[in-house]
Design an enzyme around this catalytic site. Structure first.
Site, PDB file in Angstrom:
ATOM      1  N   GLY A 239       6.374 -38.265  18.365  1.00 48.05           N
ATOM      2  CA  GLY A 239       6.429 -37.073  17.522  1.00 48.05           C
ATOM      3  C   GLY A 239       7.042 -37.336  16.162  1.00 48.05           C
ATOM      4  CD  GLU A 273       2.346 -41.479  24.074  1.00 42.72           C
ATOM      5  OE1 GLU A 273       3.121 -42.253  23.460  1.00 42.72           O
ATOM      6  OE2 GLU A 273       1.353 -41.885  24.682  1.00 42.72           O
ATOM      7  N   PRO A 274       5.942 -36.785  22.061  1.00 36.88           N
ATOM      8  CG  PRO A 274       6.236 -34.484  21.716  1.00 36.88           C
ATOM      9  CD  PRO A 274       5.316 -35.487  22.342  1.00 36.88           C
ATOM     10  CE1 TYR A 316      17.286 -49.206  17.142  1.00 37.56           C
ATOM     11  CE2 TYR A 316      18.492 -47.250  17.810  1.00 37.56           C
ATOM     12  CZ  TYR A 316      17.581 -48.240  18.086  1.00 37.56           C
ATOM     13  OH  TYR A 316      16.951 -48.264  19.303  1.00 37.56           O
ATOM     14  CB  CYS A 342      36.900 -55.605  22.671  1.00 40.41           C
ATOM     15  SG  CYS A 342      38.282 -54.810  23.467  1.00 40.41           S
TER      16      CYS A 342
END
Ligand code: LLP
Length: 414
Positions: A239, A273-274, A316, A342
């Site tokens: 989507g 296919e969202p 990201y 850590c």
């Protein structure tokens, strides 16, 4: 609308006070708004109104059973990428007849399981996969419904890790080679051609790459029709993107126009296919401030959620807005919001300005997609609990993982 609002200085999601939820269920805690799920789903229904279609929620975005159950109730199908996701869909009451199976590496076992469940379609990504599917369907005495995922070589203009439709990506078959594959499939006894599929990437805020990809795919559909291969559906993949920071909000009216202009009068059904846009804005991650540490260079707000709970910032460099749950008298400070893991990469947000004290609660916004589903036990941290709010109703839909649950299945050797 994400259904988050402030009352007397305190944050509520729908009718639920986030302070109360944190007291009751502890932190870190994922909280979702059911109304926001409904609105996001209805936006797709509106965009596709009047066209034959199926909305297949991409399970990977958030695979919690209650979320799957809710989408199944709304009439959704599901886009799965593993046998595990198929089992979840079935356990949540989803119907196999509305399941499409994507992914470059389907195992023989997963194919068998999906054929036995009688799913709607396999999105096949290579010739080897087609041959394996034909063989396994023959063993079971059935015909496997297939689409080829074609790679339209369109730049989705998103983060490189979540771009999938360029020719250098591992996904799909080159669109130029697709006709030959369709002809091969047409001659196979145990596959049945149903459609075509493409997916160019995720978090698309510019919709023109989606339009370009559809145009290229429809040229192929028409070529195949001239060659006597008729497709029943066109699966246009994931989507639209969502707003995390200051991205232009994806405009569903433009999306609707792209689809209506291209599909009006055609007889193929549209599958979409969202994932992110159905659940992302509906969810927040609640976390408590453990310590505030004044560093030489900057302040660190050390919270009890970490990269194992929400991996997107570490992986990201993704931005999630972070807001205090209760308004504070503290002076706002420039800070990094970090977790206890850590690793220097363990941050929820860098370079923020927050008025907080130790013990305060923070809400990490737009965390409903690829949050819980990408969480792990790194640093032996049990995974968070999940709650769905529906007006004043509160459902604990996933208990907090326990330390013993986390170790279950492990064996000592001495
Ligand atoms: N269909 C296929 C074949 C996909 O690979 C994906 C996402 C979707 C649908 C759903 O796309 P959406 O509507 O959510 O954009 N973990 C990353 C996102 C990875 C997306 C992978 N594929 C993130 O947190 O940003």
């Amino acid at each position: 609308m994400n259904h988050l609002h402030r009352r007397d200085g305190r944050l509520f999601l729908e009718g639920a006070s986030l302070e109360d939820l944190a007291r009751r269920y502890g932190t870190p805690l994922y909280v979702y708004s059911r109304a926001a799920l409904d609105e996001a789903y209805q936006a797709y229904e509106q965009a596709l109104a009047g066209l034959p279609h199926l909305i297949c929620y991409a399970v990977k975005a958030n695979s919690s059973l209650a979320i799957l159950q809710h989408f199944a109730r709304l009439g959704a199908g599901f886009d799965i990428v593993s046998g595990g996701e198929l089992a979840r869909v079935l356990a949540a009451g989803g119907s196999a007849g509305k399941v499409v199976f994507s992914g470059v590496g389907k195992t023989a076992e997963e194919m068998r399981m999906a054929l036995e469940a009688d799913i709607r379609c396999f999105n096949v990504e290579s010739e080897s996969e087609l041959e394996r599917l034909n063989r396994i369907a023959a063993e079971l005495g059935v015909r496997a419904p297939v689409s080829f995922r074609v790679n339209p070589d369109v730049d989705p203009k998103t983060h490189p890790y979540i771009s999938t439709g360029l020719k250098q990506n591992k996904f799909g078959v080159a669109i130029g080679q697709a006709s030959a594959l369709y002809r091969r499939a047409a001659a196979m006894p145990n596959v049945e051609i149903h459609g075509v599929d493409c997916h160019i990437g995720s978090q698309l805020t510019d919709l023109s790459p989606i339009a370009d990809a559809i145009d290229r795919v429809l040229v192929l559909v028409d070529e195949l029709r001239s060659a006597g291969i008729r497709l029943r559906h066109v699966d246009i993949g994931g989507g639209v993107g969502i707003r995390y920071q200051d991205e232009p909000p994806p405009d569903m009216a433009t999306y609707r126009k792209i689809l209506q202009d291209r599909f009006k009068g055609r007889d193929e059904a549209i599958i979409v296919e969202p994932g992110r846009s159905l659940v992302g804005a509906a969810g927040i991650l609640l976390t408590r401030v453990e310590y505030i540490k004044a560093g030489e260079d900057r302040n660190f707000v050390i919270v009890d959620a970490a990269m194992n709970d929400l991996m997107r910032p570490a992986l990201y460099d993704a931005f999630h807005d972070i807001v205090p749950v209760s308004e504070s008298q503290a002076v706002p400070v420039a800070c990094d919001v970090v977790g206890p893991v850590c690793e220097t990469g363990d941050f929820i947000g860098l370079g923020r300005h927050l008025a907080v004290e130790e013990g305060a609660l923070l809400a990490v916004l737009a965390a409903g997609a690829y949050g819980m589903s990408m969480s792990s036990n790194y640093n032996s941290r049990p995974r968070a609990a999940e709650v769905i709010v529906n007006g004043n109703e509160i459902h604990l839909v996933h208990e907090r993982e326990t330390v013993s649950g986390m170790m279950a299945g492990e064996r000592l050797i001495y």
